[in-house]
Enzyme design. Sequence first.
Site, PDB file in Angstrom:
ATOM      1  N   ASP A  13       0.826  -1.227   0.000  1.00 35.43           N
ATOM      2  CA  ASP A  13       0.000   0.000   0.000  1.00 35.43           C
ATOM      3  C   ASP A  13       0.852   1.266   0.000  1.00 35.43           C
ATOM      4  O   ASP A  13       0.440   2.297   0.527  1.00 35.43           O
ATOM      5  CB  ASP A  13      -0.952   0.023   1.211  1.00 35.43           C
ATOM      6  CG  ASP A  13      -1.760  -1.250   1.337  1.00 35.43           C
ATOM      7  OD1 ASP A  13      -2.415  -1.621   0.346  1.00 35.43           O
ATOM      8  OD2 ASP A  13      -1.727  -1.876   2.411  1.00 35.43           O
ATOM      9  N   HIS A  41      -3.882  -1.791  -6.721  1.00 32.41           N
ATOM     10  CA  HIS A  41      -3.131  -0.596  -7.096  1.00 32.41           C
ATOM     11  C   HIS A  41      -4.099   0.485  -7.541  1.00 32.41           C
ATOM     12  O   HIS A  41      -4.869   0.295  -8.481  1.00 32.41           O
ATOM     13  CB  HIS A  41      -2.134  -0.919  -8.215  1.00 32.41           C
ATOM     14  CG  HIS A  41      -0.988  -1.749  -7.752  1.00 32.41           C
ATOM     15  ND1 HIS A  41       0.046  -2.150  -8.569  1.00 32.41           N
ATOM     16  CD2 HIS A  41      -0.698  -2.270  -6.535  1.00 32.41           C
ATOM     17  CE1 HIS A  41       0.914  -2.863  -7.869  1.00 32.41           C
ATOM     18  NE2 HIS A  41       0.476  -2.953  -6.638  1.00 32.41           N
TER      19      HIS A  41
END
Length: 428
Positions: A13, A41
């Site tokens: 992340d 993503h």
Amino acid sequence: MPNVVIIGAQWGDEGKGKIVDLLTRDTDYVVRFQGGNNAGHTVIVDGKTYILHLIPSGILHKEKICIIGNGVVLDPQIFIQELDTLLSQGIDVSPNRLKLSTKTHLIMPYHKLLDQVRENASTTQKIGTTGRGIGPCYEDKVSRIGIRTIDLTQPKLLYKKIELALKEKNTLFTQLYNTEFVNAETIFNEVMETASRILPYLSDTSSILQDAFIKNKKVIFEGAQGVHLDIDHGTYPFVTSSNTIAANASIGSGIALSSTEKIIGIVKAYTTRVGSGPFPTELYDNTGKFLQEKGHEYGATTGRPRRCGWQDLVMLKDSVRLNGFTELALTKLDVLSGLKKINICTSYAYQGESVTYPPQDEHILFNEIKPIYETMPGWEHSLESCTSWNQLPQCAKNYIERIEQVVGVPITIISVGADRNQTLFRDI
């Protein structure tokens, strides 16, 4: 631009999708080489948000060729859903632009079921799996009973392979986990329904990449998750089921190790983690909540809130060691705006000593070390309108330079906002 490997330097992340999207402008191919749809993503272009789980971020750029390598595990239904979503947004996802390795393993319905019943049955140590079937799929791959994309071309052989895999699985389901028997024909029919959408994308992706190198084409290898979730080098057992470090770009895409020249580590300006596992700099106070809310720290895949904490340079130095980063990209620097003081962990206190490396024993990392912080002054005003290094507040520059000093790697890319154009490039 040389061939580049992009790696998350923390627990995932970190904002890899945005950086890959930016660098794709100067490349020809973008390759996913590990993981599955447990990664999300997020890329924001002109105010429009795209969330990609399997297809490389480069798909948002016209004429770029995207490859899903042999190291990825692919859920057929999720792959098709992602294709359809991108098509509805006007993105070209034709087989001319998107290639899928014939050696990529398929996540089967029984993999997802096994993942979920295992996690639910655990009463002592929950890993925090996404329940997407990633781990069980990799298990079958290593056990040599996995189903690959190429198997969709031979239905009779595929059916036999499903029967073989279910011999063991059904024993687990019915006798250990008290769940229903899984029917091979039902699974076969479900998978074959997806075949017509998947087969046009199948390619010998290793040969395609080799040909690209011969023609001096530029390639980006897009990592998923982060270094400290690596199955071998992460905070085991609280890790993912694949190797997330840069060396796996070679194995997971079928190219020579010498084919990559630059390795960029993506590091958030603070630290986050999803799920269980050690997190030495985790914050449980209002500052942690501030980072979570201002940084929109909720998983793109699961929606789970991310745990938030201060920057941990002990773990980051370990990432540098494991990957050989040639440079770093620092993301979400703008989130720190408004904090009067910013802590940065430069070492751990362990048994009365200061250590600058993470203990290999996860129990020690969990329970016996304490972060040692340096406190730096923060800055008040927003960074989102900054377009160059010189426009950053001096305190923000000092923060960046201190990270560089401790880890020994230059920070050449700085993200000061979610949008593609809110990025500073720094020549060092």
